[in-house]
Design a protein around this motif. Structure first.
Motif, PDB file in Angstrom:
ATOM      1  N   VAL A 100     -49.576   0.603 -43.167  1.00 49.51           N
ATOM      2  CA  VAL A 100     -50.652   1.504 -42.759  1.00 49.51           C
ATOM      3  C   VAL A 100     -51.981   0.786 -42.532  1.00 49.51           C
ATOM      4  O   VAL A 100     -52.950   1.405 -42.125  1.00 49.51           O
ATOM      5  CB  VAL A 100     -50.864   2.633 -43.800  1.00 49.51           C
ATOM      6  N   HIS A 101     -52.059  -0.517 -42.785  1.00 53.70           N
ATOM      7  CA  HIS A 101     -53.305  -1.248 -42.597  1.00 53.70           C
ATOM      8  C   HIS A 101     -53.150  -2.321 -41.515  1.00 53.70           C
ATOM      9  O   HIS A 101     -52.172  -3.064 -41.487  1.00 53.70           O
ATOM     10  CB  HIS A 101     -53.764  -1.886 -43.912  1.00 53.70           C
ATOM     11  N   VAL A 102     -54.154  -2.374 -40.649  1.00 50.43           N
ATOM     12  CA  VAL A 102     -54.150  -3.302 -39.524  1.00 50.43           C
ATOM     13  C   VAL A 102     -55.422  -4.139 -39.571  1.00 50.43           C
ATOM     14  O   VAL A 102     -56.527  -3.602 -39.690  1.00 50.43           O
ATOM     15  CB  VAL A 102     -54.069  -2.550 -38.179  1.00 50.43           C
ATOM     16  N   ILE A 103     -55.264  -5.457 -39.479  1.00 53.84           N
ATOM     17  CA  ILE A 103     -56.405  -6.361 -39.352  1.00 53.84           C
ATOM     18  C   ILE A 103     -56.673  -6.586 -37.873  1.00 53.84           C
ATOM     19  O   ILE A 103     -55.752  -6.836 -37.092  1.00 53.84           O
ATOM     20  CB  ILE A 103     -56.125  -7.712 -40.032  1.00 53.84           C
ATOM     21  N   THR A 104     -57.940  -6.494 -37.482  1.00 51.99           N
ATOM     22  CA  THR A 104     -58.311  -6.768 -36.104  1.00 51.99           C
ATOM     23  C   THR A 104     -59.725  -7.321 -36.076  1.00 51.99           C
ATOM     24  O   THR A 104     -60.373  -7.451 -37.113  1.00 51.99           O
ATOM     25  CB  THR A 104     -58.193  -5.503 -35.227  1.00 51.99           C
ATOM     26  N   ASN A 152     -56.886 -15.129 -23.975  1.00 49.55           N
ATOM     27  CA  ASN A 152     -57.601 -14.443 -22.911  1.00 49.55           C
ATOM     28  C   ASN A 152     -58.147 -13.133 -23.466  1.00 49.55           C
ATOM     29  O   ASN A 152     -57.850 -12.763 -24.614  1.00 49.55           O
ATOM     30  CB  ASN A 152     -56.652 -14.168 -21.734  1.00 49.55           C
ATOM     31  N   PRO A 153     -58.966 -12.413 -22.699  1.00 48.68           N
ATOM     32  CA  PRO A 153     -59.415 -11.099 -23.165  1.00 48.68           C
ATOM     33  C   PRO A 153     -58.228 -10.241 -23.579  1.00 48.68           C
ATOM     34  O   PRO A 153     -57.261 -10.091 -22.837  1.00 48.68           O
ATOM     35  CB  PRO A 153     -60.122 -10.530 -21.921  1.00 48.68           C
ATOM     36  N   GLY A 154     -58.300  -9.702 -24.780  1.00 50.04           N
ATOM     37  CA  GLY A 154     -57.196  -8.926 -25.341  1.00 50.04           C
ATOM     38  C   GLY A 154     -56.504  -9.631 -26.485  1.00 50.04           C
ATOM     39  O   GLY A 154     -55.824  -8.995 -27.297  1.00 50.04           O
ATOM     40  N   ASN A 155     -56.670 -10.964 -26.589  1.00 48.50           N
ATOM     41  CA  ASN A 155     -56.051 -11.711 -27.685  1.00 48.50           C
ATOM     42  C   ASN A 155     -56.861 -11.653 -28.978  1.00 48.50           C
ATOM     43  O   ASN A 155     -56.327 -11.928 -30.057  1.00 48.50           O
ATOM     44  CB  ASN A 155     -55.869 -13.186 -27.304  1.00 48.50           C
ATOM     45  N   SER A 156     -58.160 -11.327 -28.882  1.00 50.13           N
ATOM     46  CA  SER A 156     -59.003 -11.285 -30.082  1.00 50.13           C
ATOM     47  C   SER A 156     -58.419 -10.324 -31.114  1.00 50.13           C
ATOM     48  O   SER A 156     -57.980  -9.221 -30.783  1.00 50.13           O
ATOM     49  CB  SER A 156     -60.424 -10.847 -29.725  1.00 50.13           C
ATOM     50  N   GLY A 157     -58.436 -10.752 -32.376  1.00 50.37           N
ATOM     51  CA  GLY A 157     -57.888  -9.943 -33.451  1.00 50.37           C
ATOM     52  C   GLY A 157     -56.432 -10.220 -33.751  1.00 50.37           C
ATOM     53  O   GLY A 157     -55.887  -9.726 -34.743  1.00 50.37           O
ATOM     54  N   GLY A 158     -55.789 -11.033 -32.914  1.00 55.21           N
ATOM     55  CA  GLY A 158     -54.376 -11.333 -33.123  1.00 55.21           C
ATOM     56  C   GLY A 158     -54.165 -12.421 -34.157  1.00 55.21           C
ATOM     57  O   GLY A 158     -55.100 -13.114 -34.563  1.00 55.21           O
ATOM     58  N   PRO A 159     -52.926 -12.622 -34.599  1.00 55.44           N
ATOM     59  CA  PRO A 159     -52.630 -13.612 -35.634  1.00 55.44           C
ATOM     60  C   PRO A 159     -52.384 -15.002 -35.057  1.00 55.44           C
ATOM     61  O   PRO A 159     -51.789 -15.145 -33.991  1.00 55.44           O
ATOM     62  CB  PRO A 159     -51.348 -13.072 -36.275  1.00 55.44           C
ATOM     63  N   LEU A 160     -52.855 -16.018 -35.756  1.00 59.26           N
ATOM     64  CA  LEU A 160     -52.420 -17.395 -35.511  1.00 59.26           C
ATOM     65  C   LEU A 160     -51.361 -17.687 -36.559  1.00 59.26           C
ATOM     66  O   LEU A 160     -51.577 -17.465 -37.753  1.00 59.26           O
ATOM     67  CB  LEU A 160     -53.579 -18.378 -35.629  1.00 59.26           C
ATOM     68  N   VAL A 161     -50.215 -18.199 -36.128  1.00 57.49           N
ATOM     69  CA  VAL A 161     -49.042 -18.298 -36.994  1.00 57.49           C
ATOM     70  C   VAL A 161     -48.525 -19.731 -37.000  1.00 57.49           C
ATOM     71  O   VAL A 161     -48.461 -20.384 -35.947  1.00 57.49           O
ATOM     72  CB  VAL A 161     -47.933 -17.334 -36.508  1.00 57.49           C
ATOM     73  N   ASP A 162     -48.167 -20.238 -38.194  1.00 55.66           N
ATOM     74  CA  ASP A 162     -47.536 -21.558 -38.261  1.00 55.66           C
ATOM     75  C   ASP A 162     -46.047 -21.416 -37.942  1.00 55.66           C
ATOM     76  O   ASP A 162     -45.535 -20.308 -37.762  1.00 55.66           O
ATOM     77  CB  ASP A 162     -47.779 -22.233 -39.615  1.00 55.66           C
ATOM     78  N   GLY A 189     -54.162  -6.571 -32.991  1.00 55.12           N
ATOM     79  CA  GLY A 189     -54.251  -6.490 -34.449  1.00 55.12           C
ATOM     80  C   GLY A 189     -52.891  -6.801 -35.041  1.00 55.12           C
ATOM     81  O   GLY A 189     -51.894  -6.923 -34.323  1.00 55.12           O
ATOM     82  N   PHE A 190     -52.844  -6.934 -36.360  1.00 54.99           N
ATOM     83  CA  PHE A 190     -51.555  -7.176 -37.010  1.00 54.99           C
ATOM     84  C   PHE A 190     -51.490  -6.451 -38.347  1.00 54.99           C
ATOM     85  O   PHE A 190     -52.504  -6.253 -39.019  1.00 54.99           O
ATOM     86  CB  PHE A 190     -51.261  -8.674 -37.167  1.00 54.99           C
ATOM     87  N   ILE A 191     -50.273  -6.041 -38.696  1.00 59.01           N
ATOM     88  CA  ILE A 191     -50.040  -5.229 -39.903  1.00 59.01           C
ATOM     89  C   ILE A 191     -50.232  -6.093 -41.143  1.00 59.01           C
ATOM     90  O   ILE A 191     -49.700  -7.206 -41.233  1.00 59.01           O
ATOM     91  CB  ILE A 191     -48.624  -4.619 -39.896  1.00 59.01           C
ATOM     92  N   PHE A 192     -50.975  -5.555 -42.109  1.00 62.41           N
ATOM     93  CA  PHE A 192     -51.360  -6.319 -43.297  1.00 62.41           C
ATOM     94  C   PHE A 192     -51.010  -5.552 -44.563  1.00 62.41           C
ATOM     95  O   PHE A 192     -51.368  -4.376 -44.692  1.00 62.41           O
ATOM     96  CB  PHE A 192     -52.865  -6.593 -43.250  1.00 62.41           C
ATOM     97  N   GLY A 193     -50.309  -6.201 -45.482  1.00 67.02           N
ATOM     98  CA  GLY A 193     -50.076  -5.622 -46.809  1.00 67.02           C
ATOM     99  C   GLY A 193     -49.004  -4.561 -46.845  1.00 67.02           C
ATOM    100  O   GLY A 193     -48.040  -4.655 -47.580  1.00 67.02           O
TER     101      GLY A 193
END
Length: 404
Positions: free
Chosen positions: A93-97, A226-236, A86-90
């Protein structure tokens, strides 16, 4: 020639010479300013090195741990741990996953790159887009890393470094060939890892047949996940998040490993809308116009009884079916029928929405999901029996298993 006239000519020549020199100097000055301005713009968009990106983003990326209780009907099955990213958003205290990681759980743990473990609660989720928002319950970790620093130093480190919000990017600005990276906790690793690649496609449509929902503008990339990467950020390469990793897609019916598959990424413009609504309202309502349609193609036109009513070179979205009482139905749009020979009878062709041309069904989906909200007014430009018509309606809530 009189001496006075000669003197006047010399003065005039000197006068014009000075003005010409001033003009030349001014032009050189303007040119230099433009060069400096262009250089500053180029400097502002200069890409970061992968090392810099990793050092920055590791403080914004967390491991999401969901412990599945023991199966009471089969005690031999022990507690299972579902791991993702997941990654911290805003704010801190908020995490996107990814929603599919939670397996119905409402209480999970998030672990920072520093090893600090925090309790978190599911604030809200949107199963259609696989987006879930977690709320970190405390800025004080329930399990801290081993450290030799003082308690005050450790507390400051936790607040300032362990949980740092990501910088938001614009997924619509991505182009095929743009370099991107992702950071995640693959295979439940104790620390984040980075992989990189290129944007392979930006208008892939990810369909979920069971719910009748499709996500437009899916980003396809060759970044390794791989398994475990789901919910992570794609970053430019500027360090801004442009998407959320959904996972690896493989051909249906083909054994895993036979093909590398493709990495599918939910575009952040859609994720951002959903996440912001969940944080503010606790839920998100997907806009829908109540149609089942497809891109108008030459093959489709050949199946129409009245195909001569379609002008050459026409692009648009053909309406196959309507949702009763939906936006398109109430606006007066018409669907089609198919006879026993597979020939198509009737059916409007949407050529524009709100005055904006739509050439493909994917473009219609993207416009609705990224630019319209439930309750918004919407206008349709349609072709019917060789005539161009304008129709108007109000965007409704998408209903699963019916139409878009």
């Amino acid at each position: 020639m009189s001496p006075n006239l000669w003197t006047e000519m010399l003065i005039m020549r000197k006068y014009y010479g000075i003005h010409i020199s001033l003009i030349i100097v001014l032009l050189i000055f303007v040119f230099c300013i433009q060069e400096m301005s262009f250089a500053s713009v180029q400097e502002n968009i200069t890409s970061n090195s992968p090392q810099t990106l990793f050092d920055e983003l590791k403080h914004s990326t967390v491991s999401v741990m969901n412990t599945i209780p023991t199966n009471l009907f089969n005690p031999q099955i022990q507690n299972l741990t579902e791991l993702g990213t997941g990654f911290i958003f805003g704010d801190t205290v908020h995490v996107i996953t990814a929603y599919h990681l939670l397996s119905g759980a409402r209480n999970v743990d998030v672990i920072s790159s520093e090893g600090d473990r925090y309790p978190a609660t599911l604030l809200g989720a949107d199963p259609f887009s696989d987006v879930a928002i977690l709320e970190v319950n405390s800025t004080t970790p329930i399990q801290k890393r081993i450290t030799t620093t003082s308690p005050m130093q450790s507390h400051l480190t936790t607040l300032n470094e362990s949980l740092k919000p990501v910088r938001v990017g614009n997924s619509s600005a991505l182009r095929v060939g743009d370099p991107v990276v992702t950071i995640g906790y693959n295979f439940g690793s104790t620390g984040p890892s980075m992989t990189g690649g290129l944007v392979s496609k930006t208008d892939y449509v990810l369909a979920f047949p069971a719910g009748g929902f499709s996500i437009p503008n899916i980003i396809q990339s060759d970044v390794t996940v791989n398994p475990g990467n789901s919910g992570g950020p794609l970053v430019d390469m500027s360090g801004r998040v442009v998407g959320m990793i959904y996972g690896r897609l493989n051909p249906v019916g083909v054994p895993l490993g036979q093909f590398p598959g493709i990495t599918a990424v939910i575009p952040f413009n859609i994720v951002n809308r959903i996440a912001s609504s969940i944080v503010e309202e606790g839920y998100y309502l997907h806009p829908g116009i109540g149609i089942v349609g497809e891109t108008l193609t030459p093959d489709l036109i050949q199946r129409m009884i009245n195909f001569t009513n379609i002008p050459p070179g026409l692009y648009g979205v053909f309406i196959s079916k309507l949702q009763r009482g939906g936006t398109a139905d109430l606006a007066g749009l018409q669907g089609s029928d198919t006879n026993e020979y597979g020939e198509i009878l009737g059916g409007d062709v949407i050529t524009a929405i709100d005055g904006i041309s739509v050439d493909k069904f994917e473009e219609l989906l993207a416009y609705i999901q990224e630019h319209k909200s439930v309750g918004d007014n919407i206008s349709f430009t349609v072709l019917r029996s060789g005539q161009i018509l304008e129709r108007h309606g109000v965007v409704q809530t998408f209903l699963p298993s019916t139409a878009r």
